[in-house]
Design a protein around this motif. Structure first.
Motif, PDB file in Angstrom:
ATOM      1  N   VAL A  37      14.646   2.243  -0.511  1.00 54.73           N
ATOM      2  CA  VAL A  37      13.828   2.110   0.687  1.00 54.73           C
ATOM      3  C   VAL A  37      12.999   0.829   0.708  1.00 54.73           C
ATOM      4  O   VAL A  37      12.863   0.189   1.739  1.00 54.73           O
ATOM      5  N   LEU A  81      13.136  -4.243   2.234  1.00 56.36           N
ATOM      6  CA  LEU A  81      12.030  -4.681   3.092  1.00 56.36           C
ATOM      7  C   LEU A  81      11.245  -5.867   2.536  1.00 56.36           C
ATOM      8  O   LEU A  81      10.275  -6.299   3.147  1.00 56.36           O
ATOM      9  N   PHE A 130       4.733   5.811   4.416  1.00 55.02           N
ATOM     10  CA  PHE A 130       4.247   7.000   5.138  1.00 55.02           C
ATOM     11  C   PHE A 130       5.414   7.966   5.372  1.00 55.02           C
ATOM     12  O   PHE A 130       5.272   9.176   5.210  1.00 55.02           O
ATOM     13  N   GLY A 131       6.571   7.401   5.731  1.00 58.39           N
ATOM     14  CA  GLY A 131       7.767   8.228   5.903  1.00 58.39           C
ATOM     15  C   GLY A 131       8.152   8.923   4.603  1.00 58.39           C
ATOM     16  O   GLY A 131       8.470  10.120   4.602  1.00 58.39           O
ATOM     17  N   VAL A 132       8.081   8.190   3.490  1.00 58.03           N
ATOM     18  CA  VAL A 132       8.398   8.783   2.196  1.00 58.03           C
ATOM     19  C   VAL A 132       7.417   9.913   1.887  1.00 58.03           C
ATOM     20  O   VAL A 132       7.803  10.984   1.392  1.00 58.03           O
ATOM     21  N   LEU A 174       3.714  -0.134   4.869  1.00 61.07           N
ATOM     22  CA  LEU A 174       2.742   0.890   5.246  1.00 61.07           C
ATOM     23  C   LEU A 174       3.477   2.041   5.922  1.00 61.07           C
ATOM     24  O   LEU A 174       3.254   3.213   5.636  1.00 61.07           O
ATOM     25  N   LEU A 175       4.391   1.674   6.827  1.00 61.56           N
ATOM     26  CA  LEU A 175       5.077   2.685   7.621  1.00 61.56           C
ATOM     27  C   LEU A 175       6.136   3.414   6.816  1.00 61.56           C
ATOM     28  O   LEU A 175       6.250   4.629   6.882  1.00 61.56           O
ATOM     29  N   VAL A 176       6.907   2.671   6.028  1.00 63.46           N
ATOM     30  CA  VAL A 176       8.008   3.305   5.334  1.00 63.46           C
ATOM     31  C   VAL A 176       7.484   4.232   4.236  1.00 63.46           C
ATOM     32  O   VAL A 176       8.026   5.310   4.016  1.00 63.46           O
ATOM     33  N   PHE A 215       1.610   4.629   0.617  1.00 65.30           N
ATOM     34  CA  PHE A 215       1.064   5.840   1.227  1.00 65.30           C
ATOM     35  C   PHE A 215       1.674   7.100   0.645  1.00 65.30           C
ATOM     36  O   PHE A 215       1.159   8.194   0.836  1.00 65.30           O
ATOM     37  N   ARG A 262      10.061  -8.542   4.738  1.00 66.16           N
ATOM     38  CA  ARG A 262       9.386  -8.183   5.986  1.00 66.16           C
ATOM     39  C   ARG A 262       7.872  -8.189   5.814  1.00 66.16           C
ATOM     40  O   ARG A 262       7.346  -8.387   4.723  1.00 66.16           O
ATOM     41  N   GLU A 263       7.169  -7.940   6.929  1.00 65.62           N
ATOM     42  CA  GLU A 263       5.704  -7.941   6.882  1.00 65.62           C
ATOM     43  C   GLU A 263       5.175  -6.712   6.143  1.00 65.62           C
ATOM     44  O   GLU A 263       5.872  -5.714   6.020  1.00 65.62           O
ATOM     45  N   HIS A 264       3.905  -6.794   5.716  1.00 66.06           N
ATOM     46  CA  HIS A 264       3.342  -5.681   4.957  1.00 66.06           C
ATOM     47  C   HIS A 264       3.273  -4.407   5.789  1.00 66.06           C
ATOM     48  O   HIS A 264       3.298  -3.312   5.263  1.00 66.06           O
ATOM     49  N   GLY A 265       3.200  -4.565   7.104  1.00 65.54           N
ATOM     50  CA  GLY A 265       3.150  -3.390   7.976  1.00 65.54           C
ATOM     51  C   GLY A 265       4.344  -2.481   7.786  1.00 65.54           C
ATOM     52  O   GLY A 265       4.217  -1.259   7.827  1.00 65.54           O
ATOM     53  N   ALA A 266       5.505  -3.062   7.515  1.00 70.72           N
ATOM     54  CA  ALA A 266       6.723  -2.270   7.327  1.00 70.72           C
ATOM     55  C   ALA A 266       6.575  -1.335   6.128  1.00 70.72           C
ATOM     56  O   ALA A 266       7.019  -0.192   6.172  1.00 70.72           O
ATOM     57  N   ILE A 315       0.873  -1.160   0.000  1.00 69.07           N
ATOM     58  CA  ILE A 315       0.000   0.000   0.000  1.00 69.07           C
ATOM     59  C   ILE A 315       0.914   1.214   0.000  1.00 69.07           C
ATOM     60  O   ILE A 315       1.594   1.474   0.984  1.00 69.07           O
TER      61      ILE A 315
END
Lengths: 321, 289
Positions: free
Chosen positions: B85, B89, B102-104, B98-100, B40, B92-96, B38
């Motif tokens: 970036v 990942l 968001f940072g971008v 979502l978060l990264v 963001f 890793r899990e999909h949550g990572a 996803i």
């Protein structure tokens, strides 16, 4: 907890006496957002539910507490507790619907609920004040005459007391059989289901509990800031609180509080140094997700704890990547 | 105004809005389909497309150059983001993600604020697109007709690309089973990079196209990205048809809703999304995994 914990508690207790006023205000905000982040970690870290709409409960808590203070003119503690309870009640149908899905769909559905509430807060002018929000939310103590709460240190201690109480309750909750079942669901939902647990019921329960504490944080925020605005529901805030959880370390209760402290410290400090604090914040955040998935709390634990303590803890506080 | 004239003009407005929404939602859904991410940052990249487009148009005085260059530049940035970036990942899990992402989004949005400042920007349309034509006795802006046609053209071209070309076949196969495609000798890394860049470029294209209607302003990305999420979720994540139908649905609900029920239009969109997710968690055209 040891001596380090005792020092922190003593420091927090003495803070209003030794710190200048504006720092007490900052610290109050840290504690409120720390409570908010801690409540989200019940979902993210302990149950594996990545909510991207946790601002929904923050906004609900803030608006209900504001309405209770402005319209019903109840006392401050009643408004705060009422805000948290009403949020938990409203979160029940939300949790029932959201837990029908998992993974990305869950994240998106929680986001949808938060945005729906944003739209309602924006448009339902007569109750929510529309885009202006509810202004003039004061810490007026009401019939009991507890004037102490209205002062800056008084409100600080009130918030600190709420956070301490919430921490003790959450600590007991995650250590309870229900809490360990949540960990089992996080690790392997099908296995937990095969063992006879009903994962959905547990997820709904933790959703409502997280909503109670998230709503409590929102209810504390409105009298602190003096207003409630639709932005409290906006997805950016949901993202920011996730940042706090991840930077601090998910799967631990104190980590997210530390994350909130770091987040606000960076925000206040960097915004004083440069206009582009959000840029630096974003970069720090990316670095954390990529290189330090266990968060600050994970680093502290890795370096501070003895191997035996790590073994003992690994069951209950396994960092989530 | 007669009812027919009203329906035609509002219908064209809705189509123009749907086209803009399609450019952002199709990129989002392609990226999700291939990479299970996803993104963001998608709204921020849409906004970046708008600002880059404004700058190119103002420097060169050529609208068409802006339309071509902004997506290419943003796609190139997308390649960089993917390599730096996202690539670390993938295990890793999909949550990572979502978060990264968001940072971008934070970094890109702040970068825009630093680079372009707080004032909203726009550019003049070339004379051919600036005027209006008379439809059923009503003056109607040419630009909206252009947008609707352009949206249809890009949708058809993308569909042809995905369904009729060899590269499109590889992309669809990667969405189905990346490991198998990799085993057959295709470097899946490049498929991922390419699709991410394509999605970012499409978002940027939507951004440039939006400028004459809404101007480039700092909140542009944060608002539109949620619309795109709603579309992708209603249509079904990773579904091309879902993205088209979702864009039309949201475009029409917003246009007519704002006219008839201005207070409920925004909430109606989210309620529709919740209803779809509750009844069909994978969306209208989504496939079970």
């Amino acid at each position: 907890m040891g001596w380090a914990g005792a020092v922190v508690i003593a420091g927090l207790a003495a803070a209003p006496a030794v710190l200048p006023g504006f720092l007490v205000t900052s610290l109050t905000e840290v504690l409120i957002l720390g409570l908010f982040a801690m409540s989200l970690d019940l979902l993210v870290g302990y149950t594996g539910l990545d909510s991207f709409g946790h601002a929904a409960v923050y906004g609900l808590g803030a608006y209900t507490a504001s309405l209770l203070l402005l319209r019903a003119e109840v006392s401050l503690p009643t408004a705060v507790l009422g805000g948290a309870l009403l949020t938990a009640v409203l979160a029940l149908p939300m949790g029932w619907l959201c837990t029908r899905t998992t993974g990305v769909s869950f994240a998106m559905l929680t986001l949808a609920f938060a945005q729906l509430l944003y739209a309602v807060a924006y448009k339902w002018q007569s109750v929510t004040g529309g885009s202006d929000g509810l202004a003039g939310v004061s810490r007026t103590p009401g019939p009991f005459g507890l004037t102490w709460f209205t002062s800056r240190p008084g409100y600080y201690y009130f918030v600190a007391g709420c956070l301490a109480g919430a921490y003790v309750l959450c600590r007991a909750f995650v250590a309870s059989p229900v809490g360990t079942t949540l960990l089992a669901i996080r690790e392997n939902e099908r296995k937990a289901s095969a063992l006879g647990y009903n994962p959905r019921a547990y997820k709904i329960a933790v959703f409502v509990i997280a909503a109670f504490f998230g709503g409590l944080a929102g209810a504390l925020y409105a009298p602190f800031a003096g207003f409630a605005s639709p932005d409290l529901f906006f997805w950016i805030l949901s993202g920011q609180v996730l940042v706090m959880v991840i930077v601090g370390g998910s799967g631990s209760l104190l980590g997210p509080i530390a994350g909130a402290a770091v987040f606000l410290l960076l925000e206040h400090h960097l915004s004083g140094l440069t206009d582009s604090w959000a840029l630096i914040l974003g970069l720090i955040f990316i670095v954390f997700v990529v290189f330090v998935p266990e968060g600050l709390w994970g680093i502290v634990r890795r370096h501070a704890a003895t191997p035996a303590a790590l073994l003992e803890e690994s069951g209950a506080e396994h960092p989530v990547p | 105004m007669s009812l027919t004239a009203f329906l035609v003009t509002q219908g064209l407005n809705a189509l123009a809005l749907s086209a803009l929404l399609f450019f952002i939602s199709i990129g989002l859904t392609l990226i999700f389909g291939i990479m299970r991410i996803i993104n963001f940052a998608h709204g921020a990249l849409y906004m970046l497309g708008a600002y880059v487009g404004v700058s190119v148009a103002l420097w060169t005085g050529r609208y068409w150059l802006a339309l071509a260059l902004a997506p290419i530049l943003v796609a190139a940035l997308g390649l960089g983001v993917e390599a730096l970036v996202l690539r670390p990942l993938y295990r890793r899990e999909h949550g990572a993600f979502l978060l990264v992402t968001f940072g971008v989004a934070l970094v890109v949005a702040e970068g825009i604020r630093l680079g372009w400042g707080p004032t909203a920007r726009r550019f003049a349309l070339p004379s051919g697109l600036a005027g209006s034509v008379t439809l059923l006795g009503e003056a109607f802006p040419v630009y909206r007709i252009f947008l609707a046609c352009f949206g249809v053209a890009v949708a058809v071209a993308l569909w042809q690309f995905l369904e009729r070309t060899r590269l499109g076949l590889v992309i669809r196969a990667t969405a189905q089973n990346a490991e198998m495609v990799h085993a057959l000798g295709v470097d899946v890394r490049w498929v991922r990079s390419g699709v991410f860049a394509l999605g970012c470029g499409l978002a940027a294209l939507g951004g440039v196209l939006a400028v004459p209607l809404v101007t480039a302003y700092l909140g542009l990305g944060a608002g539109v990205v949620v619309d795109a999420f709603v579309i992708v979720i209603i249509g079904g994540m990773g579904s091309f048809v879902g993205s088209v139908i979702g864009s039309l649905l949201v475009g029409f609900v917003q246009t007519f809703g704002n006219f008839y029920l201005p207070d409920l239009a925004l909430a109606a969109m989210y309620l529709a999304m919740i209803a779809v997710l509750v009844l069909r968690p994978r969306g209208l055209f989504g496939q079970d995994e």
